[in-house]
Design an enzyme around this catalytic site. Structure first.
Site, PDB file in Angstrom:
ATOM      1  N   GLN A 478      17.181  14.303 -15.641  1.00  0.00           N
ATOM      2  CA  GLN A 478      15.989  14.251 -16.482  1.00  0.00           C
ATOM      3  C   GLN A 478      16.052  15.375 -17.509  1.00  0.00           C
ATOM      4  O   GLN A 478      15.918  16.552 -17.161  1.00  0.00           O
ATOM      5  CB  GLN A 478      14.736  14.389 -15.599  1.00  0.00           C
ATOM      6  N   SER A 513      18.142  19.184 -13.083  1.00  0.00           N
ATOM      7  CA  SER A 513      18.696  18.984 -11.739  1.00  0.00           C
ATOM      8  C   SER A 513      19.819  17.959 -11.774  1.00  0.00           C
ATOM      9  O   SER A 513      19.654  16.860 -12.311  1.00  0.00           O
ATOM     10  CB  SER A 513      17.605  18.502 -10.783  1.00  0.00           C
ATOM     11  N   GLU A 596       3.008   1.786  -6.162  1.00  0.00           N
ATOM     12  CA  GLU A 596       3.842   2.952  -5.962  1.00  0.00           C
ATOM     13  C   GLU A 596       4.522   2.929  -4.599  1.00  0.00           C
ATOM     14  O   GLU A 596       4.068   2.297  -3.661  1.00  0.00           O
ATOM     15  CB  GLU A 596       2.995   4.221  -6.087  1.00  0.00           C
TER      16      GLU A 596
END
Length: 731
Positions: A478, A513, A596
């Site tokens: 990201q 990350s 979700e």
């Protein structure tokens, strides 16, 4: 969110709140403080009795409603928030204890009909004298004892067990010594036995259930006190003006108020978890009771202290109601026992048992279980001897192929990529994985990227990226954070300039990350430098093998390099890798699927209870065991609170309820729990903490990854204060 999730309990709580407002407003209660502390019943008492609020939890054969502990907890929350005066709480606790031993005991009808009661525990001893028991000593202070018509009493026998009996009428009144209570709205007294001879005992009183009733109802009252404190704080800081601004716009005030909300939400979840343990076994009741004390009863005192600090001088006056609520919180905390005692009890039980958060029967969804069971059996066979740590990221291989074909990598995704599984189906899948000791697969950053593509991506983008990611063939990173922007993503400066066939990206990202092992990255870049901060950003998919990308690992204080700097030097991104419309990147960045992924459990990355448990069981790297068990109990309490909030969120979704502050609080509390758990672990190691043995010190050094990732704790507090509590943005 209030404690009850059930519509009927919501209605009950609303009705009680209305009764309290009409018949026991705090202004009237203030005029009766001397009477109330002396044991007099408040005027509202007859309404409580007539409405069945003293009998709703009792068996039907004694005039009760058989509603159980969940109903008591719903009313107890209102009792705290409304500052309900008088001995309602000790009376229903006392009758619950009697009913647990003898559902037809004659005293139950009197307690159900309005006779005030009290529970007396601690300080008394009992010894046999022939067929009788002789009780001596002076009890610990007991809530509602002064003025009680009946007292349910426990005395400690020589073999360490409790001897239970009921004292009534003059036999009780003559032995009660009134105390000067901190809570000015109800009485406290001590029972002096002086050789009291007892013949009629309550047999087989379940001590774990007694602890549960006390902890659950006290925790619910504490949650109600905290709810009042939060509402009062928000009203005050929103209207109080200093230096020309509402003080609610000051960051320090916002953080303090948001932390109050966090503690309130945790307290509600803790009380709810204790109430649902009524139907569970003894070990589950012990776990639930202890966590309720640690997560709700004790922290409520801090919430009220914070309220007074926000109110300033006005909150320190006798005329303001804050001290009445503060006093009640202090009283509950003192009466329930010491923090160290409850932490030690929780730690010892948790060494052998785990809190049960299953909400579906083991035979629920039999067709789904029959379908996925054989797949997971085969996965379990292939996983024998495998490095389980790799399950945190999907890797190509036979196990991933099996899970992919069965649509179990992301079962909540819509077809054809997933099963479109809702909370109930997902819970069954979680259960089936757990039965086989398997951890569910996850795509890490893909958990954010793929939902965005499924909602905003083109069909070509979905076909190109979704399946390969679920197969483990694509790992994502990201590219959001920047050196000059940090958590303020809207201030990013990475530029994307339109060229023939695509875009040219120029800029620098940081703390990315896994960029050193990712095939693709999702990048936010500014495509309109003149637009307002949130408006000129677009969302790109970047091939990490592109010319002009320089990935430089950042070595952390742990000695590892899990994060990276990424330099984008004239990197070409084709038009087909722009997601959604130009300048719509901010909206895309916050996209999640409406369906979700179900979050169950709360195993923490840093400072997890399992780490401390391993140290205790091993024993070689430990200081004092007693200190470690208490620390372990605190860690377990935090993780139970997280799991309770998770489960409440799931059940709320199933019922179509508004989640309110739940999700934001869970995210923040997860970070704080890991910080506190890591500190607890280090604190009990002693000299071993000066070494890297066991990896515990390194684990502690890795905390910033949690405390910064996804926004610092302070940023999360800002979000809760402004978006949940509605406090004004800082100017």
């Amino acid at each position: 969110m209030p404690i009850p999730l059930d519509d009927d309990l919501h209605d009950l709580a609303s009705s009680v709140a209305g009764t309290a407002a009409r018949h026991a407003p705090v202004t009237d209660t203030r005029e009766r403080l001397d009477e109330l502390t002396a044991g007099a019943l408040p005027p509202v008492w007859s309404q409580l009795a007539d409405s069945g609020l003293l009998a709703m939890h009792l068996p039907e054969q004694v005039g009760g409603g058989a509603a159980g502990l969940e109903a008591l907890v719903a009313v107890a929350e209102v009792s705290g928030k409304s500052m309900l005066p008088g001995p309602w709480l000790p009376s229903v606790v006392a009758s619950s204890v009697v009913a647990s031993a003898d559902a037809t005991h004659p005293v139950l009808e009197e307690l159900a009909g309005g006779a005030p009661g009290a529970l007396v525990r601690g300080g008394l001893t009992a010894s046999r004298d022939g067929a009788d028991w002789v009780v001596t000593g002076e009890s610990h202070p007991a809530l509602g004892l002064t003025g009680a018509a009946h007292a349910v009493v426990a005395a400690l026998s020589e073999d360490g067990s409790d001897v239970w009996f009921v004292l009534s009428g003059s036999e009780l009144a003559d032995r009660v010594q009134s105390a000067d209570p901190v809570d000015l709205t109800r009485s406290v007294g001590r029972l002096r036995a002086d050789g009291l001879r007892v013949t009629d005992l309550l047999a087989d009183v379940p001590s774990a259930f007694v602890d549960l009733v006390v902890a659950a109802t006290f925790a619910a009252e504490a949650a109600g006190l905290a709810a009042w404190a939060v509402e009062t704080a928000v009203d005050h800081v929103s209207s109080r003006v200093q230096f020309g601004k509402p003080i609610g716009s000051f960051q320090a005030v916002q953080h303090k108020t948001a932390m109050m909300l966090l503690r309130k939400e945790i307290a509600a979840a803790a009380a709810w978890d204790a109430a649902r343990a009524e139907a569970h076994d003894e070990a589950q009741q012990q776990l639930a009771a202890a966590q309720a004390v640690l997560n709700a009863v004790v922290p409520a005192v801090d919430v009220l202290v914070e309220l007074v600090s926000l109110l300033g001088g006005i909150g320190f006056t006798w005329e303001h109601d804050a001290h009445l609520y503060w006093r009640r919180a202090m009283s509950l905390s003192g009466l329930v026992g010491t923090t160290d005692e409850w932490a030690a009890r929780l730690g010892e039980v948790a060494l052998e048992h785990e809190r049960d958060f299953a909400f579906l029967a083991g035979d629920a969804q039999p067709e789904l279980r029959a379908e996925i069971g054989p797949v997971l059996d085969r996965v379990a066979e292939l996983s024998v001897g495998a490095d389980r740590s790799t399950w945190a990221r999907v890797r190509p291989g036979p196990t991933t192929d099996l899970l992919f074909e069965a649509k179990l990598v992301a079962p909540h995704y819509p077809a054809p990529y997933g099963r479109g599984a809702g909370p109930e189906e997902q819970a069954v899948i979680v259960d089936e994985f757990a039965k086989r000791g398997l951890q569910q697969p996850g795509t890490v950053i893909g958990e954010w990227v793929l939902p965005t593509l499924l909602v905003h991506g083109t069909e070509a983008q979905q076909q190109r990226f979704v399946d390969p990611t679920l197969r483990g063939e694509i790992i994502w990173c990201q590219l959001f954070s920047e050196p000059g922007a940090g958590s303020d993503l809207a201030s990013l400066t990475t530029r994307a300039v339109k060229v023939d066939g695509g875009w040219r990206l120029q800029g620098q990202k940081v703390w990315t990350s896994g960029a050193h092992e990712s095939q693709w990255g999702v990048c936010l870049a500014r495509t309109d430098a003149d637009a307002p901060k949130h408006k000129g950003i677009s969302y790109f998919l970047v091939d990490m093998a592109s010319d002009g990308i320089d990935v430089r690992p950042l070595k952390q204080s742990t000695g590892r390099a899990e994060f990276n700097e990424v330099f984008l030097d004239d990197v070409f991104v084709p038009d087909e890798c722009l997601v959604g419309e130009r300048e719509q990147g901010w909206k895309l960045a916050v996209t999640t699927l409406s369906n979700e992924r179900l979050s169950m459990g709360s195993r923490l990355t840093h400072g997890g209870a399992h780490e401390l448990r391993g140290v205790i069981v091993d024993g070689r790297q430990l200081g004092r065991r007693d200190d470690a068990v208490r620390a372990y109990g605190r860690c377990v309490a935090r993780e139970i609170a997280l799991s309770s909030m998770n489960l409440r969120s799931v059940l709320a979704r199933l019922s179509g309820l508004e989640l309110g502050a739940g999700i934001s609080v869970q995210k923040l509390y997860n970070s704080l729990a890991q910080r506190d758990g890591a500190a607890d672990l280090i604190s009990v190691l002693g000299p071993v903490a000066a070494t890297t043995e066991g990896g515990h010190a390194i684990d502690h050094l890795g905390l910033p990854a949690v405390l910064f990732g996804g926004g610092t704790v302070e940023i999360q507090l800002n979000v809760i204060a402004q978006r949940v509590l509605g406090l004004p943005r800082q100017s």
